[in-house]
Design a protein around this motif. Sequence first.
Motif, PDB file in Angstrom:
ATOM      1  N   PHE A 180     -53.413  15.329 -27.364  1.00 27.70           N
ATOM      2  CA  PHE A 180     -53.371  16.762 -27.620  1.00 27.70           C
ATOM      3  C   PHE A 180     -53.765  17.640 -26.432  1.00 27.70           C
ATOM      4  CE2 PHE A 180     -54.183  14.773 -31.792  1.00 27.70           C
ATOM      5  CZ  PHE A 180     -53.047  15.222 -32.453  1.00 27.70           C
ATOM      6  N   PHE A 181     -54.346  17.047 -25.388  1.00 26.52           N
ATOM      7  CA  PHE A 181     -54.809  17.881 -24.288  1.00 26.52           C
ATOM      8  C   PHE A 181     -54.209  17.457 -22.947  1.00 26.52           C
ATOM      9  CE2 PHE A 181     -58.105  19.153 -21.112  1.00 26.52           C
ATOM     10  CZ  PHE A 181     -57.908  20.529 -21.221  1.00 26.52           C
ATOM     11  N   HIS A 182     -54.620  16.313 -22.431  1.00 30.24           N
ATOM     12  CA  HIS A 182     -54.143  15.894 -21.113  1.00 30.24           C
ATOM     13  C   HIS A 182     -54.226  14.382 -21.021  1.00 30.24           C
ATOM     14  CE1 HIS A 182     -53.401  15.993 -16.800  1.00 30.24           C
ATOM     15  NE2 HIS A 182     -54.464  15.228 -16.626  1.00 30.24           N
ATOM     16  N   GLN A 183     -53.177  13.755 -20.523  1.00 29.76           N
ATOM     17  CA  GLN A 183     -53.138  12.300 -20.444  1.00 29.76           C
ATOM     18  C   GLN A 183     -53.980  11.803 -19.279  1.00 29.76           C
ATOM     19  OE1 GLN A 183     -49.273  10.570 -20.257  1.00 29.76           O
ATOM     20  NE2 GLN A 183     -50.005   8.552 -20.873  1.00 29.76           N
ATOM     21  N   LEU A 184     -54.897  10.897 -19.577  1.00 29.67           N
ATOM     22  CA  LEU A 184     -55.754  10.312 -18.559  1.00 29.67           C
ATOM     23  C   LEU A 184     -55.048   9.144 -17.881  1.00 29.67           C
ATOM     24  CD1 LEU A 184     -59.075  10.161 -20.612  1.00 29.67           C
ATOM     25  CD2 LEU A 184     -58.486  11.828 -18.847  1.00 29.67           C
ATOM     26  N   PRO A 185     -55.348   8.879 -16.606  1.00 23.91           N
ATOM     27  CA  PRO A 185     -54.794   7.682 -15.954  1.00 23.91           C
ATOM     28  C   PRO A 185     -55.248   6.433 -16.707  1.00 23.91           C
ATOM     29  CG  PRO A 185     -55.794   9.168 -14.342  1.00 23.91           C
ATOM     30  CD  PRO A 185     -56.173   9.696 -15.694  1.00 23.91           C
ATOM     31  N   HIS A 186     -54.311   5.570 -17.007  1.00 19.87           N
ATOM     32  CA  HIS A 186     -54.576   4.323 -17.744  1.00 19.87           C
ATOM     33  C   HIS A 186     -55.206   4.594 -19.111  1.00 19.87           C
ATOM     34  CE1 HIS A 186     -53.734   2.493 -13.891  1.00 19.87           C
ATOM     35  NE2 HIS A 186     -54.772   3.105 -13.339  1.00 19.87           N
ATOM     36  N   GLY A 187     -54.965   5.779 -19.643  1.00 18.40           N
ATOM     37  CA  GLY A 187     -55.550   6.123 -20.929  1.00 18.40           C
ATOM     38  C   GLY A 187     -55.075   5.229 -22.052  1.00 18.40           C
ATOM     39  N   HIS A 188     -53.782   4.872 -22.047  1.00 14.16           N
ATOM     40  CA  HIS A 188     -53.246   4.008 -23.103  1.00 14.16           C
ATOM     41  C   HIS A 188     -53.956   2.657 -23.117  1.00 14.16           C
ATOM     42  CE1 HIS A 188     -50.278   2.065 -25.704  1.00 14.16           C
ATOM     43  NE2 HIS A 188     -50.212   1.098 -24.817  1.00 14.16           N
ATOM     44  N   LEU A 189     -54.136   2.076 -21.929  1.00 10.88           N
ATOM     45  CA  LEU A 189     -54.818   0.781 -21.833  1.00 10.88           C
ATOM     46  C   LEU A 189     -56.258   0.913 -22.317  1.00 10.88           C
ATOM     47  CD1 LEU A 189     -54.882  -2.174 -20.901  1.00 10.88           C
ATOM     48  CD2 LEU A 189     -55.478  -1.341 -18.611  1.00 10.88           C
ATOM     49  N   LEU A 190     -56.922   1.998 -21.965  1.00 13.97           N
ATOM     50  CA  LEU A 190     -58.303   2.208 -22.389  1.00 13.97           C
ATOM     51  C   LEU A 190     -58.399   2.336 -23.902  1.00 13.97           C
ATOM     52  CD1 LEU A 190     -61.234   2.689 -21.545  1.00 13.97           C
ATOM     53  CD2 LEU A 190     -60.677   5.120 -21.292  1.00 13.97           C
ATOM     54  N   VAL A 191     -57.470   3.073 -24.503  1.00 14.23           N
ATOM     55  CA  VAL A 191     -57.473   3.240 -25.960  1.00 14.23           C
ATOM     56  C   VAL A 191     -57.275   1.903 -26.653  1.00 14.23           C
ATOM     57  CG1 VAL A 191     -56.160   4.185 -27.897  1.00 14.23           C
ATOM     58  CG2 VAL A 191     -56.741   5.650 -25.956  1.00 14.23           C
ATOM     59  N   MET A 192     -56.285   1.149 -26.222  1.00 12.88           N
ATOM     60  CA  MET A 192     -55.981  -0.116 -26.893  1.00 12.88           C
ATOM     61  C   MET A 192     -57.097  -1.129 -26.727  1.00 12.88           C
ATOM     62  SD  MET A 192     -53.159   0.327 -28.453  1.00 12.88           S
ATOM     63  CE  MET A 192     -52.981  -1.370 -28.967  1.00 12.88           C
ATOM     64  N   THR A 193     -57.655  -1.219 -25.513  1.00 18.30           N
ATOM     65  CA  THR A 193     -58.709  -2.201 -25.242  1.00 18.30           C
ATOM     66  C   THR A 193     -59.946  -1.916 -26.081  1.00 18.30           C
ATOM     67  OG1 THR A 193     -57.910  -2.483 -22.974  1.00 18.30           O
ATOM     68  CG2 THR A 193     -60.141  -3.226 -23.453  1.00 18.30           C
ATOM     69  N   THR A 194     -60.377  -0.676 -26.092  1.00 23.68           N
ATOM     70  CA  THR A 194     -61.585  -0.333 -26.860  1.00 23.68           C
ATOM     71  C   THR A 194     -61.343  -0.424 -28.363  1.00 23.68           C
ATOM     72  OG1 THR A 194     -61.006   2.021 -26.599  1.00 23.68           O
ATOM     73  CG2 THR A 194     -62.605   1.100 -25.060  1.00 23.68           C
ATOM     74  N   TYR A 195     -60.115  -0.131 -28.796  1.00 23.47           N
ATOM     75  CA  TYR A 195     -59.794  -0.234 -30.224  1.00 23.47           C
ATOM     76  C   TYR A 195     -59.891  -1.676 -30.709  1.00 23.47           C
ATOM     77  CZ  TYR A 195     -56.806  -0.757 -34.322  1.00 23.47           C
ATOM     78  OH  TYR A 195     -56.299  -1.103 -35.547  1.00 23.47           O
ATOM     79  N   TYR A 196     -59.242  -2.594 -29.998  1.00 26.54           N
ATOM     80  CA  TYR A 196     -59.283  -3.998 -30.426  1.00 26.54           C
ATOM     81  C   TYR A 196     -60.698  -4.571 -30.318  1.00 26.54           C
ATOM     82  CZ  TYR A 196     -54.179  -4.148 -30.590  1.00 26.54           C
ATOM     83  OH  TYR A 196     -52.854  -3.927 -30.903  1.00 26.54           O
ATOM     84  N   LEU A 197     -61.423  -4.187 -29.270  1.00 25.31           N
ATOM     85  CA  LEU A 197     -62.796  -4.664 -29.130  1.00 25.31           C
ATOM     86  C   LEU A 197     -63.672  -4.123 -30.258  1.00 25.31           C
ATOM     87  CD1 LEU A 197     -64.822  -6.264 -27.474  1.00 25.31           C
ATOM     88  CD2 LEU A 197     -65.166  -4.243 -26.030  1.00 25.31           C
ATOM     89  N   ALA A 198     -63.441  -2.874 -30.643  1.00 25.50           N
ATOM     90  CA  ALA A 198     -64.193  -2.292 -31.753  1.00 25.50           C
ATOM     91  C   ALA A 198     -63.965  -3.071 -33.043  1.00 25.50           C
ATOM     92  CB  ALA A 198     -63.780  -0.827 -31.948  1.00 25.50           C
ATOM     93  N   GLN A 199     -62.715  -3.363 -33.346  1.00 16.69           N
ATOM     94  CA  GLN A 199     -62.410  -4.116 -34.568  1.00 16.69           C
ATOM     95  C   GLN A 199     -63.044  -5.505 -34.515  1.00 16.69           C
ATOM     96  OE1 GLN A 199     -61.316  -2.595 -37.068  1.00 16.69           O
ATOM     97  NE2 GLN A 199     -59.260  -1.750 -36.898  1.00 16.69           N
ATOM     98  N   MET A 200     -63.026  -6.135 -33.344  1.00 18.70           N
ATOM     99  CA  MET A 200     -63.596  -7.472 -33.222  1.00 18.70           C
ATOM    100  C   MET A 200     -65.103  -7.441 -33.474  1.00 18.70           C
ATOM    101  SD  MET A 200     -63.634 -10.048 -29.947  1.00 18.70           S
ATOM    102  CE  MET A 200     -64.904  -9.088 -29.115  1.00 18.70           C
TER     103      MET A 200
END
Length: 215
Positions: A180-200
């Motif tokens: 909704f605001f501004h895309q961060l460098p490697h933001g997609h990778l950061l979102v996915m990595t922290t999401y899966y780690l959170a679920q684990m």
Amino acid sequence: MQATVGGRRSDVDARKEGLPWRPRFSAQRSVDQPSRVSALLKSLPVLYLAGLLGTAHPGGGYRSLLQAALLCSAVGDACLVWPEAFLHGMAAFSLAHLLYLWAFGLTPLKPGLLLPVLLVFAPYFGFLLPHFLPHLVWPLLVYSTVLVSMLWRALARGESARWGALLFLFSDAVLAWNTFFHQLPHGHLLVMTTYYLAQMLIALSAFQSPRLKSH
């Protein structure tokens, strides 16, 4: 397909469709070709965790609630491969957080843990609020309230559930910023990595405490 401005879908095009600029937890950087295969691949890690919980001893209500939450999350992951299913995906994740909240319980209550969470969440939500599409404001507020409540109960429970919930909030915060605001460098990778780690980490809490609750 929508035109892009500066490498991202324009706000005008997003508003015409009534969709956010990017779908949550997209399995690929381009959403031009969403498919059932990409939906399955994106859901597999969470489905694996749900299966892993079947080996938890003792079992009981806590493990079952975590499994149900993971299955709801997998549904949300799959839905959000398709931008038009954004609200369906958000609903699935909201249900997942409610199940996590139920699993963590209300004892010990520790109301003091809620204040610092709100002091961080409220200004961040307020900053992003003007950038939300109008029809998403209330769904996002409801989802965020459920997420914050889940984090509060996870902090009260402790163990790896606490760190998993913190990572979940961080992942969603980065995602909201990117979308909704501004895309961060490697933001997609950061979102996915922290999401899966959170679920684990949340799933691993089923193996850590001998005082699992029955619900």
